[in-house]
Motif scaffolding. Structure first.
Motif, PDB file in Angstrom:
ATOM      1  N   HIS A  25       0.817  -1.211   0.000  1.00  9.38           N
ATOM      2  CA  HIS A  25       0.000   0.000   0.000  1.00  9.38           C
ATOM      3  C   HIS A  25       0.854   1.265   0.000  1.00  9.38           C
ATOM      4  CE1 HIS A  25      -3.653   2.276   0.493  1.00  9.38           C
ATOM      5  NE2 HIS A  25      -3.115   2.941   1.498  1.00  9.38           N
ATOM      6  N   ALA A  26       2.154   1.113   0.224  1.00  5.05           N
ATOM      7  CA  ALA A  26       3.054   2.265   0.304  1.00  5.05           C
ATOM      8  C   ALA A  26       3.132   3.006  -1.029  1.00  5.05           C
ATOM      9  CB  ALA A  26       4.448   1.803   0.710  1.00  5.05           C
ATOM     10  N   LYS A  27       3.284   4.306  -0.918  1.00  2.00           N
ATOM     11  CA  LYS A  27       3.501   5.132  -2.093  1.00  2.00           C
ATOM     12  C   LYS A  27       4.873   5.747  -1.935  1.00  2.00           C
ATOM     13  CE  LYS A  27      -1.131   5.054  -2.010  1.00  2.00           C
ATOM     14  NZ  LYS A  27      -1.913   4.591  -0.892  1.00  2.00           N
ATOM     15  N   HIS A  28       5.777   5.389  -2.819  1.00  2.00           N
ATOM     16  CA  HIS A  28       7.123   5.942  -2.728  1.00  2.00           C
ATOM     17  C   HIS A  28       7.788   5.896  -4.092  1.00  2.00           C
ATOM     18  CE1 HIS A  28       8.763   1.838  -2.876  1.00  2.00           C
ATOM     19  NE2 HIS A  28       7.778   1.547  -2.038  1.00  2.00           N
ATOM     20  N   MET A  29       8.725   6.807  -4.279  1.00  2.00           N
ATOM     21  CA  MET A  29       9.534   6.791  -5.488  1.00  2.00           C
ATOM     22  C   MET A  29      10.830   7.517  -5.210  1.00  2.00           C
ATOM     23  SD  MET A  29       7.777   9.511  -8.045  1.00  2.00           S
ATOM     24  CE  MET A  29       6.903  10.905  -7.367  1.00  2.00           C
ATOM     25  N   SER A  30      11.827   7.142  -5.989  1.00  2.00           N
ATOM     26  CA  SER A  30      13.102   7.839  -5.909  1.00  2.00           C
ATOM     27  C   SER A  30      13.354   8.483  -7.274  1.00  2.00           C
ATOM     28  CB  SER A  30      14.229   6.878  -5.532  1.00  2.00           C
ATOM     29  OG  SER A  30      14.241   5.754  -6.385  1.00  2.00           O
ATOM     30  N   ILE A  35      16.466  12.587  -4.559  1.00  3.14           N
ATOM     31  CA  ILE A  35      15.115  12.922  -4.100  1.00  3.14           C
ATOM     32  C   ILE A  35      14.348  11.634  -3.821  1.00  3.14           C
ATOM     33  CG2 ILE A  35      12.931  14.062  -4.647  1.00  3.14           C
ATOM     34  CD1 ILE A  35      14.483  15.834  -6.626  1.00  3.14           C
ATOM     35  N   ALA A  36      13.762  11.559  -2.636  1.00  2.98           N
ATOM     36  CA  ALA A  36      12.902  10.437  -2.259  1.00  2.98           C
ATOM     37  C   ALA A  36      11.538  10.995  -1.866  1.00  2.98           C
ATOM     38  CB  ALA A  36      13.506   9.660  -1.093  1.00  2.98           C
ATOM     39  N   VAL A  37      10.484  10.354  -2.357  1.00  2.00           N
ATOM     40  CA  VAL A  37       9.113  10.749  -2.033  1.00  2.00           C
ATOM     41  C   VAL A  37       8.451   9.548  -1.363  1.00  2.00           C
ATOM     42  CG1 VAL A  37       6.924  11.588  -2.945  1.00  2.00           C
ATOM     43  CG2 VAL A  37       9.081  12.276  -4.047  1.00  2.00           C
ATOM     44  N   ILE A  38       7.954   9.750  -0.143  1.00  2.00           N
ATOM     45  CA  ILE A  38       7.363   8.671   0.648  1.00  2.00           C
ATOM     46  C   ILE A  38       6.096   9.212   1.308  1.00  2.00           C
ATOM     47  CG2 ILE A  38       7.731   7.029   2.529  1.00  2.00           C
ATOM     48  CD1 ILE A  38      10.793   7.701   2.182  1.00  2.00           C
ATOM     49  N   GLY A  39       4.985   8.479   1.201  1.00  6.20           N
ATOM     50  CA  GLY A  39       3.786   8.958   1.861  1.00  6.20           C
ATOM     51  C   GLY A  39       2.606   8.041   1.725  1.00  6.20           C
ATOM     52  N   SER A  40       1.474   8.543   2.170  1.00  6.56           N
ATOM     53  CA  SER A  40       0.232   7.772   2.121  1.00  6.56           C
ATOM     54  C   SER A  40      -0.720   8.288   1.047  1.00  6.56           C
ATOM     55  CB  SER A  40      -0.466   7.812   3.485  1.00  6.56           C
ATOM     56  OG  SER A  40      -0.800   9.151   3.824  1.00  6.56           O
ATOM     57  N   SER A  41      -0.403   9.400   0.437  1.00  7.69           N
ATOM     58  CA  SER A  41      -1.323  10.049  -0.511  1.00  7.69           C
ATOM     59  C   SER A  41      -1.425   9.310  -1.840  1.00  7.69           C
ATOM     60  CB  SER A  41      -0.858  11.476  -0.815  1.00  7.69           C
ATOM     61  OG  SER A  41      -0.877  12.257   0.330  1.00  7.69           O
ATOM     62  N   ASN A  42      -2.651   9.160  -2.293  1.00  8.52           N
ATOM     63  CA  ASN A  42      -2.896   8.798  -3.679  1.00  8.52           C
ATOM     64  C   ASN A  42      -2.881  10.101  -4.463  1.00  8.52           C
ATOM     65  OD1 ASN A  42      -3.385   5.964  -3.328  1.00  8.52           O
ATOM     66  ND2 ASN A  42      -5.332   6.519  -2.399  1.00  8.52           N
ATOM     67  N   VAL A  63      18.816   8.956   2.107  1.00  7.43           N
ATOM     68  CA  VAL A  63      17.434   8.478   2.137  1.00  7.43           C
ATOM     69  C   VAL A  63      17.114   7.760   0.828  1.00  7.43           C
ATOM     70  CG1 VAL A  63      15.008   9.171   2.268  1.00  7.43           C
ATOM     71  CG2 VAL A  63      16.693  10.263   3.761  1.00  7.43           C
ATOM     72  N   VAL A  64      17.574   8.312  -0.296  1.00  2.59           N
ATOM     73  CA  VAL A  64      17.349   7.670  -1.600  1.00  2.59           C
ATOM     74  C   VAL A  64      18.008   6.293  -1.621  1.00  2.59           C
ATOM     75  CG1 VAL A  64      17.818   7.796  -4.074  1.00  2.59           C
ATOM     76  CG2 VAL A  64      17.077   9.837  -2.851  1.00  2.59           C
ATOM     77  N   ARG A  65      19.234   6.190  -1.154  1.00  3.22           N
ATOM     78  CA  ARG A  65      19.936   4.895  -1.120  1.00  3.22           C
ATOM     79  C   ARG A  65      19.156   3.874  -0.293  1.00  3.22           C
ATOM     80  NH1 ARG A  65      24.452   7.813  -0.768  1.00  3.22           N
ATOM     81  NH2 ARG A  65      24.454   7.746   1.507  1.00  3.22           N
ATOM     82  N   ASP A  66      18.700   4.274   0.880  1.00  3.78           N
ATOM     83  CA  ASP A  66      17.940   3.362   1.741  1.00  3.78           C
ATOM     84  C   ASP A  66      16.622   2.949   1.087  1.00  3.78           C
ATOM     85  OD1 ASP A  66      19.974   3.624   3.594  1.00  3.78           O
ATOM     86  OD2 ASP A  66      18.857   4.988   4.913  1.00  3.78           O
ATOM     87  N   LEU A  67      15.945   3.904   0.458  1.00  4.57           N
ATOM     88  CA  LEU A  67      14.676   3.599  -0.206  1.00  4.57           C
ATOM     89  C   LEU A  67      14.889   2.645  -1.372  1.00  4.57           C
ATOM     90  CD1 LEU A  67      11.643   4.030  -0.474  1.00  4.57           C
ATOM     91  CD2 LEU A  67      12.126   6.094  -1.811  1.00  4.57           C
ATOM     92  N   ILE A  70      14.961  -0.947  -0.299  1.00  5.33           N
ATOM     93  CA  ILE A  70      13.601  -1.440  -0.047  1.00  5.33           C
ATOM     94  C   ILE A  70      12.876  -1.687  -1.369  1.00  5.33           C
ATOM     95  CG2 ILE A  70      11.355  -0.812   0.925  1.00  5.33           C
ATOM     96  CD1 ILE A  70      13.008   0.830   3.052  1.00  5.33           C
ATOM     97  N   GLU A  71      12.986  -0.745  -2.315  1.00  7.18           N
ATOM     98  CA  GLU A  71      12.347  -0.907  -3.629  1.00  7.18           C
ATOM     99  C   GLU A  71      12.852  -2.173  -4.321  1.00  7.18           C
ATOM    100  OE1 GLU A  71      13.476   2.786  -5.440  1.00  7.18           O
ATOM    101  OE2 GLU A  71      11.624   3.798  -4.819  1.00  7.18           O
ATOM    102  N   LYS A  72      14.166  -2.399  -4.272  1.00  8.73           N
ATOM    103  CA  LYS A  72      14.744  -3.580  -4.923  1.00  8.73           C
ATOM    104  C   LYS A  72      14.210  -4.875  -4.317  1.00  8.73           C
ATOM    105  CE  LYS A  72      19.083  -5.767  -6.308  1.00  8.73           C
ATOM    106  NZ  LYS A  72      18.392  -7.002  -6.470  1.00  8.73           N
ATOM    107  N   ALA A  73      14.043  -4.897  -3.002  1.00  9.76           N
ATOM    108  CA  ALA A  73      13.513  -6.097  -2.349  1.00  9.76           C
ATOM    109  C   ALA A  73      12.103  -6.409  -2.854  1.00  9.76           C
ATOM    110  CB  ALA A  73      13.519  -5.921  -0.832  1.00  9.76           C
ATOM    111  N   PHE A  74      11.284  -5.379  -3.038  1.00 10.20           N
ATOM    112  CA  PHE A  74       9.940  -5.604  -3.580  1.00 10.20           C
ATOM    113  C   PHE A  74       9.996  -6.022  -5.045  1.00 10.20           C
ATOM    114  CE2 PHE A  74       8.468  -3.030   0.065  1.00 10.20           C
ATOM    115  CZ  PHE A  74       7.476  -3.891   0.526  1.00 10.20           C
TER     116      PHE A  74
END
Length: 107
Positions: A25-30, A35-42, A63-67, A70-74
């Motif tokens: 359900h997460a909304k995120h992008m790098s 720049i990393a964007v993380i949130g609950s908004s549609n 923050v981008v590296r850490d995100l 996580i993105e790669k794991a998904f």
């Protein structure tokens, strides 16, 4: 959202689906490396005005590296939607997806 897949694929967007029953359900992008964007908004008016959801924009390479970890794991456990295969779906499935799209603003 499935009613948008064909158009997205046609325009070069790569789509990945987690195997059922897993749901993300997460909304995120790098963006680029800083720049990393993380949130609950549609990206719709309901999220921006009614639901009072929030999104964080971080201008930080760490923050981008850490995100991205996580993105790669998904992505590693997801299946890519292939345009040629997607076009072969049943007409009844397309009808249901398009009806859901038409009524989305009422839900």
């Amino acid at each position: 959202q499935r009613s948008y897949y064909e158009e997205l694929l046609r325009n070069g967007v790569r789509l990945y689906l987690l195997p059922a029953p897993e749901l993300l359900h997460a909304k995120h992008m790098s963006i680029d490396d800083d720049i990393a964007v993380i949130g609950s908004s549609n990206l719709d008016m309901r999220s921006f005005t009614l639901n009072l959801e929030i999104t964080l924009v971080a201008y930080d390479a760490g923050v981008v590296r850490d995100l991205r970890v996580i993105e790669k794991a998904f992505l590693d456990r997801s299946n890519e939607v292939v345009a040629e295969e997607w076009k072969k779906q049943r007409i009844t499935a397309k009808l249901v997806d398009n009806l859901a799209r038409l009524t989305a603003s009422l839900q």
